[in-house]
Enzyme design. Structure first.
Site, short mmCIF file in Angstrom:
data_model
loop_
_atom_site.label_atom_id
_atom_site.label_comp_id
_atom_site.label_asym_id
_atom_site.label_seq_id
_atom_site.Cartn_x
_atom_site.Cartn_y
_atom_site.Cartn_z
N HIS A 100 0.83 -1.21 0.00
CA HIS A 100 0.00 0.00 0.00
C HIS A 100 0.86 1.25 0.00
CE1 HIS A 100 0.45 1.77 4.04
NE2 HIS A 100 0.66 0.53 4.44
N CYS A 101 0.27 2.32 -0.49
CA CYS A 101 0.84 3.65 -0.37
C CYS A 101 -0.26 4.50 0.26
CB CYS A 101 1.31 4.19 -1.73
SG CYS A 101 0.04 4.24 -3.00
N ALA A 102 -0.31 5.78 -0.01
CA ALA A 102 -1.35 6.62 0.60
C ALA A 102 -2.73 6.25 0.08
CB ALA A 102 -1.05 8.09 0.34
N SER A 104 -3.08 3.89 -2.79
CA SER A 104 -2.94 2.64 -3.57
C SER A 104 -3.45 2.79 -4.99
CB SER A 104 -3.64 1.47 -2.85
OG SER A 104 -2.89 1.09 -1.72
N PHE A 138 -3.39 3.56 2.66
CA PHE A 138 -3.38 3.88 4.09
C PHE A 138 -4.50 4.85 4.43
CE2 PHE A 138 -2.31 6.54 7.68
CZ PHE A 138 -2.19 5.57 8.67
#
Length: 170
Positions: A100-102, A104, A138
């Site tokens: 995941h990133c901020a 996704s 996230f």
């Protein structure tokens, strides 16, 4: 044409050709070769008490001033390609990786695809069966009320105390 080729390489959500359909997050269908989305609630259920699930946070500097998912591994997208062998070693005992990133939308899916390709190309001995991307990243995790950790441990040990409830104003 170059942009389209780059998007195809990254596996980004906007990388489809005319007439191609992309499955929506949460549909349970593959997003790109062997990489699927998972909802925050499903991830919480999968990861709770299961040491064979690893959460890979590929956010960059925002992880240092935002919270993170307890126990997640941090592999910044900026240095991700150079750290692929390290990630493979760090996850040898895992069978499911969730990236995941901020949000996704780009970094999370791109890094998941890159790692999947790395394992295939290098024929790495790995027990990893599932490579997934956290729906809405996230930000979606936190907004859906899932637990977050604000520790500064590197790596996070996953034993973060629950956050105190905000005081109500009377």
């Amino acid at each position: 044409m170059v942009l389209h080729s780059m998007c195809r390489f990254l596996g980004a959500p906007f990388s489809r050709r005319r007439g191609e359909r992309r499955e929506e997050p949460g549909s349970g269908k593959a997003m790109a070769r062997g990489v699927a989305y998972v909802s925050p609630a499903k991830l919480l259920a999968m990861a709770r008490g299961n040491p064979r699930v690893a959460i890979i946070d590929v956010r960059d500097e925002e992880r240092s001033y935002q919270a993170h998912i307890a126990g997640s591994h941090h592999f910044s997208s900026r240095s991700f390609a150079a750290r692929l062998p390290e990630l493979a070693r760090a996850t040898t005992d895992k069978d499911t990786l969730v990236f995941h990133c901020a949000l996704s939308k780009v970094r999370g899916p791109s890094c998941a695809k890159m790692f999947s390709d790395y394992l295939s190309e290098n024929k790495e001995e790995s027990g990893i069966k599932n490579i997934m991307v956290l729906e809405r990243g996230f930000n979606g995790w936190e907004h859906s009320g899932q637990p977050v950790c604000r520790c500064t441990d590197a790596p996070c040990k996953g034993t973060c105390p629950p956050e105190p409830e905000p005081e109500s104003e009377l």
